[in-house]
Design an enzyme around this catalytic site. Structure first.
Site, PDB file in Angstrom:
ATOM      1  N   ASP A 162       1.608  -0.546   9.612  1.00 55.22           N
ATOM      2  CA  ASP A 162       1.684   0.813  10.169  1.00 55.22           C
ATOM      3  C   ASP A 162       3.202   1.092  10.164  1.00 55.22           C
ATOM      4  OD1 ASP A 162       1.337   3.042  12.016  1.00 55.22           O
ATOM      5  OD2 ASP A 162       0.773   1.863  13.783  1.00 55.22           O
ATOM      6  N   ILE A 190       0.795  -1.147  -0.023  1.00 49.65           N
ATOM      7  CA  ILE A 190       0.058  -0.002  -0.039  1.00 49.65           C
ATOM      8  C   ILE A 190       0.938   1.307  -0.083  1.00 49.65           C
ATOM      9  CG2 ILE A 190      -0.303   0.163   2.417  1.00 49.65           C
ATOM     10  CD1 ILE A 190      -3.176   0.768   2.047  1.00 49.65           C
ATOM     11  N   TYR A 222      -3.798  -7.902  15.038  1.00 47.65           N
ATOM     12  CA  TYR A 222      -4.944  -7.872  15.754  1.00 47.65           C
ATOM     13  C   TYR A 222      -5.789  -9.235  15.781  1.00 47.65           C
ATOM     14  CZ  TYR A 222      -4.207  -3.324  17.559  1.00 47.65           C
ATOM     15  OH  TYR A 222      -3.938  -2.084  18.165  1.00 47.65           O
ATOM     16  N   GLY A 238       3.787  -4.174  11.382  1.00 50.95           N
ATOM     17  CA  GLY A 238       2.795  -4.623  10.127  1.00 50.95           C
ATOM     18  C   GLY A 238       2.706  -3.394   9.232  1.00 50.95           C
ATOM     19  N   ASN A 280      -2.635   1.811  15.748  1.00 47.59           N
ATOM     20  CA  ASN A 280      -3.236   1.481  17.191  1.00 47.59           C
ATOM     21  C   ASN A 280      -3.705   2.767  17.711  1.00 47.59           C
ATOM     22  OD1 ASN A 280      -0.760   2.629  18.760  1.00 47.59           O
ATOM     23  ND2 ASN A 280       0.161   1.162  17.468  1.00 47.59           N
TER      24      ASN A 280
HETATM   25  N1  AR6 Z   1       0.713  -3.106   2.362  1.00 47.64           N
HETATM   26  C1  AR6 Z   1      -0.465  -3.472   2.531  1.00 47.64           C
HETATM   27  N2  AR6 Z   1      -0.851  -4.514   3.584  1.00 47.64           N
HETATM   28  C2  AR6 Z   1      -0.070  -4.697   4.303  1.00 47.64           C
HETATM   29  C3  AR6 Z   1       1.481  -4.261   4.420  1.00 47.64           C
HETATM   30  C4  AR6 Z   1       1.846  -3.203   3.398  1.00 47.64           C
HETATM   31  N3  AR6 Z   1       3.134  -2.513   3.207  1.00 47.64           N
HETATM   32  N4  AR6 Z   1       2.113  -4.618   5.507  1.00 47.64           N
HETATM   33  C5  AR6 Z   1       1.237  -5.189   6.131  1.00 47.64           C
HETATM   34  N5  AR6 Z   1      -0.002  -5.645   5.642  1.00 47.64           N
HETATM   35  P1  AR6 Z   1      -1.457  -5.439  10.736  1.00 47.64           P
HETATM   36  P2  AR6 Z   1      -3.716  -5.001  12.483  1.00 47.64           P
HETATM   37  C6  AR6 Z   1      -1.061  -6.182   5.838  1.00 47.64           C
HETATM   38  O1  AR6 Z   1      -0.928  -6.557  11.647  1.00 47.64           O
HETATM   39  O2  AR6 Z   1      -3.987  -6.381  12.329  1.00 47.64           O
HETATM   40  C7  AR6 Z   1       0.672  -2.609  14.397  1.00 47.64           C
HETATM   41  O3  AR6 Z   1       1.514  -2.952  15.202  1.00 47.64           O
HETATM   42  C8  AR6 Z   1      -1.027  -7.519   6.641  1.00 47.64           C
HETATM   43  O4  AR6 Z   1      -0.376  -8.520   6.041  1.00 47.64           O
HETATM   44  O5  AR6 Z   1      -0.482  -4.603  10.041  1.00 47.64           O
HETATM   45  O6  AR6 Z   1      -4.865  -3.884  12.285  1.00 47.64           O
HETATM   46  C9  AR6 Z   1      -0.158  -1.468  14.735  1.00 47.64           C
HETATM   47  O7  AR6 Z   1       0.482  -0.324  15.306  1.00 47.64           O
HETATM   48  C10 AR6 Z   1      -2.450  -7.472   7.237  1.00 47.64           C
HETATM   49  O8  AR6 Z   1      -3.286  -8.221   6.080  1.00 47.64           O
HETATM   50  O9  AR6 Z   1      -2.467  -4.545  11.416  1.00 47.64           O
HETATM   51  C11 AR6 Z   1      -1.218  -2.004  15.669  1.00 47.64           C
HETATM   52  O10 AR6 Z   1      -0.715  -2.050  16.914  1.00 47.64           O
HETATM   53  C12 AR6 Z   1      -2.762  -6.016   7.124  1.00 47.64           C
HETATM   54  O11 AR6 Z   1      -1.924  -5.330   6.520  1.00 47.64           O
HETATM   55  C13 AR6 Z   1      -1.342  -3.317  15.071  1.00 47.64           C
HETATM   56  O12 AR6 Z   1      -0.211  -3.957  14.475  1.00 47.64           O
HETATM   57  C14 AR6 Z   1      -3.208  -5.802   8.572  1.00 47.64           C
HETATM   58  O13 AR6 Z   1      -2.310  -6.284   9.525  1.00 47.64           O
HETATM   59  C15 AR6 Z   1      -2.741  -3.267  14.169  1.00 47.64           C
HETATM   60  O14 AR6 Z   1      -3.264  -4.674  13.726  1.00 47.64           O
END
Ligand code: AR6
Length: 175
Positions: free
Chosen positions: A36, A13, A123, A34, A26
């Site tokens: 973020d 993204i 999450y 992730g 968060n």
């Molecule tokens: N582009 C698109 N999607 C992505 C990318 C990217 N570059 N990187 C990861 N994903 P997560 P959550 C996907 O864990 O579950 C953080 O530490 C990933 O594969 O990023 O909402 C925050 O600070 C997954 O499908 O977010 C919070 O503490 C999706 O993004 C916590 O994680 C969401 O995974 C939030 O957890």
């Protein structure tokens, strides 16, 4: 895919040149892992500096900042629910993330917005259930909004892409 204003893609993204990319943040809005972490790394320190002025964000709500070094003009930060088994209002809170992010984009006159799969990484929200909520909520929103031109759902893994395509078929094509 044949929905004119919705696109489902696989990729990173942080590379998209849209009006806003959505961050699965968060409630501190001060960064994390992730997507973020990837967004903050690509945006540079200006993003964190602006986030520090916001005072956090409750689950289900959204806040907007600049995009700094990203190709996207803005970042909309939303806080998804932590999955607790499905009895803690997770479905509604996840729907609110999509709805409030879309409403914030419209309020700022934005035309193109890209979402990651909110809550389905750290999450723990089950991807099958989350993808249906995402698609249903976006569909309902676009039915009553005529200003957004493109909503892009960005799946990071091939498996997530597959899941979202199935959800698209169920919710958009054969409801
Ligand atoms: N582009 C698109 N999607 C992505 C990318 C990217 N570059 N990187 C990861 N994903 P997560 P959550 C996907 O864990 O579950 C953080 O530490 C990933 O594969 O990023 O909402 C925050 O600070 C997954 O499908 O977010 C919070 O503490 C999706 O993004 C916590 O994680 C969401 O995974 C939030 O957890």
């Amino acid at each position: 895919m044949k929905a004119e204003r919705l696109e489902i893609v696989q990729g990173d993204i942080t590379t998209l040149a849209v009006d806003a990319i959505v961050n699965a943040a968060n409630s501190s809005l001060l960064g994390g892992g992730g997507v973020d972490g990837a967004i903050h790394r690509a945006a540079g320190p200006g993003l964190l500096a602006e986030c520090r002025t916001l005072g956090g964000c409750p689950t289900g709500e959204a806040r907007i900042t600049g995009g700094y070094n990203l190709p996207a003009r803005h970042v909309i930060h939303t806080v998804g629910p932590i999955w607790r088994g499905g009895t803690a209002n997770e479905d509604e809170l996840l729907a609110r993330c999509y709805r409030n992010s879309l409403a914030l984009a419209v309020a700022h006159g934005l035309k193109t917005i890209a979402f990651p799969s909110i809550s389905t990484g750290a999450y723990g929200f089950p991807i099958r259930r989350a993808s249906r909520i995402a698609l249903r909520t976006i569909k309902e929103f676009l039915e009553q909004d005529q200003t957004l031109e493109k909503v892009i759902l960005v799946c990071y893994s091939p498996r997530d892409f597959q899941e979202y395509q199935e959800a698209f078929q169920e919710i958009w094509i054969d409801p």
